[in-house]
Scaffold this motif. Structure first.
Motif, PDB file in Angstrom:
ATOM      1  N   PRO A  87      56.296  -4.189 111.751  1.00 10.07           N
ATOM      2  CA  PRO A  87      54.997  -3.545 111.477  1.00 10.07           C
ATOM      3  C   PRO A  87      54.463  -3.878 110.103  1.00 10.07           C
ATOM      4  N   VAL A  88      55.184  -4.676 109.362  1.00  9.42           N
ATOM      5  CA  VAL A  88      54.702  -5.043 108.029  1.00  9.42           C
ATOM      6  C   VAL A  88      53.518  -5.987 108.177  1.00  9.42           C
ATOM      7  N   PRO A  89      52.454  -5.769 107.435  1.00  8.78           N
ATOM      8  CA  PRO A  89      51.300  -6.679 107.515  1.00  8.78           C
ATOM      9  C   PRO A  89      51.711  -8.118 107.221  1.00  8.78           C
ATOM     10  N   ARG A  90      50.975  -9.028 107.838  1.00  6.57           N
ATOM     11  CA  ARG A  90      51.360 -10.431 107.753  1.00  6.57           C
ATOM     12  C   ARG A  90      51.378 -10.931 106.310  1.00  6.57           C
ATOM     13  N   GLU A  91      50.408 -10.492 105.512  1.00  5.41           N
ATOM     14  CA  GLU A  91      50.338 -11.007 104.153  1.00  5.41           C
ATOM     15  C   GLU A  91      51.472 -10.468 103.283  1.00  5.41           C
ATOM     16  N   ALA A  92      52.099  -9.344 103.711  1.00  7.87           N
ATOM     17  CA  ALA A  92      53.164  -8.752 102.893  1.00  7.87           C
ATOM     18  C   ALA A  92      54.551  -9.181 103.349  1.00  7.87           C
TER      19      ALA A  92
END
Lengths: 181, 276
Positions: A10-15
């Motif tokens: 669930p971590v955003p792609r940029e992070a």
């Protein structure tokens, strides 16, 4: 990088490239500022409650002369130590760490124990300037160097982690650091 | 004008008619003469048969000297001559008939003749085709048949589309039983379900959907604050690295003492770990 059960993170792609990497000075300073604000707010609420209680119990003898600087700072440090110890030993993160997506782990990648958490809390409360040490390549503050802990980027909440981060999630050995991460 | 020139100048139809009339006269005359001869012979036979018997078998002569014996011997010799003549004639016919037949057939359109004068339907109707077919080795014929070439010339799609009741066939098929025999596990084992799922998730950005639906993760504002913090950390790290690099390029006592043996400025050892 840790992933939720089923292989989906669930971590955003940029992070995602930073997930599990060691945090730097700016993020940790912001997290510490939030924690100080939390403690200050709690202290203010506690003091207001104490004043209100005194006013209710003795309205005629009530005055503000009871507020003195030295006990106030002492209470603030005690409250800060208790707050940091409880937060780090239970979830590995304070509210500031939650806001900034940080987590404190020991050299095995787990939550620090009560003793290590309390020692780190005391060191942070008495010598907050030790945070500046984390500008080095290892991104470890003076407290981290003494207690062999590390602060990592971790955007996963505790409920979705399914447990504390593993050593692999924190680049394995906490003594190693991946530059650029 | 003589008769031959007169006959030559007459039309062909008149000549044929006159020839037919002459032939009829000759045939009728011959028949009448034969009937008269037969009648005379029957009358003469009835009168002359006893006399002929006495003449052929005189009572006063021994059998070897009777005319009958002499005539029988003559008949046997005649029979042998006849058989020799038949054999000679047969050999002559064997030689002549093929030549003659070839010459005749080369001048006759047999196909047209058969078509005009032969009732082929009647002939075929009398043929026992079943018996003829039973004697045919159909398997041998089929083995020599190029079935693939035949199939390539056929428009099977059109034939099936126009002549086959596909709906009826499908309705008669027990699809449930067929599906029950399918080894779904084997089919699934050949499919990269994990890869497909990852591709779908990557296309859908499922983490974004999860975050939007559950709200368990940070909001957009909080995410932005975190990313700004990470960017600040990176900026600080780059600034510190530049500062360390600049400091490491300052002249060292060794450099002040003199250049390296190869004439180039001395550089820090890349294998030496940087101090933290």
């Amino acid at each position: 990088m840790r992933e939720a059960p089923g292989g989906v993170s669930p971590v955003p792609r940029e992070a995602r490239p930073y997930q599990g990497q060691r945090a730097g000075l700016v993020t940790r300073t912001l997290a510490g500022t939030v924690d100080i604000l939390v403690v200050a707010a709690a202290l203010a609420i506690g003091y207001a409650g104490w004043i209100g209680l005194r006013f209710v119990l003795d309205p005629r003898g009530f005055d503000f002369t009871g507020l003195r600087p030295l006990p106030g700072v002492t209470w603030a440090l005690v409250l800060l130590v208790v707050y940091l110890t409880a937060a780090w030993s239970v979830t590995g993160r304070t509210y500031g760490g939650h806001v900034m997506g940080l987590r404190l782990v020991d050299r095995r990648g787990r939550h620090p124990g009560l003793l290590a958490a309390s020692a780190r809390a005391v060191l942070c409360a008495l010598f907050p300037i030790g945070l500046v040490w984390c500008v080095g390549p290892a991104r470890r503050s003076l407290q981290d160097l003494l207690l062999r802990t590390v602060v990592i980027y971790d955007w996963l909440p505790e409920a979705e982690n399914g447990g504390p981060p593993s050593p692999q999630d924190t680049t394995g050995d906490v003594d190693r650091f991946t530059p650029g991460g | 004008m003589d008769s031959s020139s007169w006959l030559r100048d007459r039309p062909a139809a008149d000549r044929n008619h006159e020839l037919v009339v002459a032939l009829d006269i000759a045939v009728e005359a011959a028949r009448t003469a034969l009937e008269a001869a037969a009648l005379v012979a029957r009358g003469a036979g009835a009168v002359g048969r006893p006399l002929l018997r006495v003449a052929l078998r005189p009572p006063m002569l021994a059998p070897p000297y009777r005319p009958e014996t002499w005539l029988r011997s003559l008949a046997r010799q005649g029979g042998r001559r006849r058989e020799e003549a038949l054999r000679s004639l047969s050999g002559l016919l064997d030689a002549l008939v093929p030549i003659v037949a070839q010459e005749v057939l080369s001048r006759v359109d047999l196909t047209e003749t058969v078509r005009r004068y032969v009732d082929l339907d009647k002939v075929v109707a009398d043929v026992d085709l079943d018996a003829a077919v039973a004697r045919v080795d159909i398997d041998a014929i089929a083995r020599q048949l190029d079935v693939n070439a035949v199939i390539e010339r056929l428009d099977l799609n059109r034939i099936v589309r126009e002549r086959v009741d596909l709906d009826g066939l499908v309705a008669a098929v027990d699809l449930d039983a067929a599906a029950a025999r399918i080894d779904i596990d084997a089919v699934l084992a050949r499919i990269d379900l994990v890869g497909i799922a990852e591709d779908v998730i990557d296309q859908l950005d499922l983490p974004e959907i999860i975050r939007d639906s559950t709200g368990s993760m940070a909001s957009d504002t909080l995410r932005e604050v975190r990313m700004q913090g990470i960017s600040g950390d990176e900026a600080v790290t780059r600034a510190i690295d530049r500062l360390r690099l600049r400091r490491s390029r300052r002249p060292t006592p060794d450099a002040v003492a003199g250049p390296s043996p190869d004439g180039l400025p001395r550089q820090p050892d890349p294998l030496t770990p940087r101090e933290s």
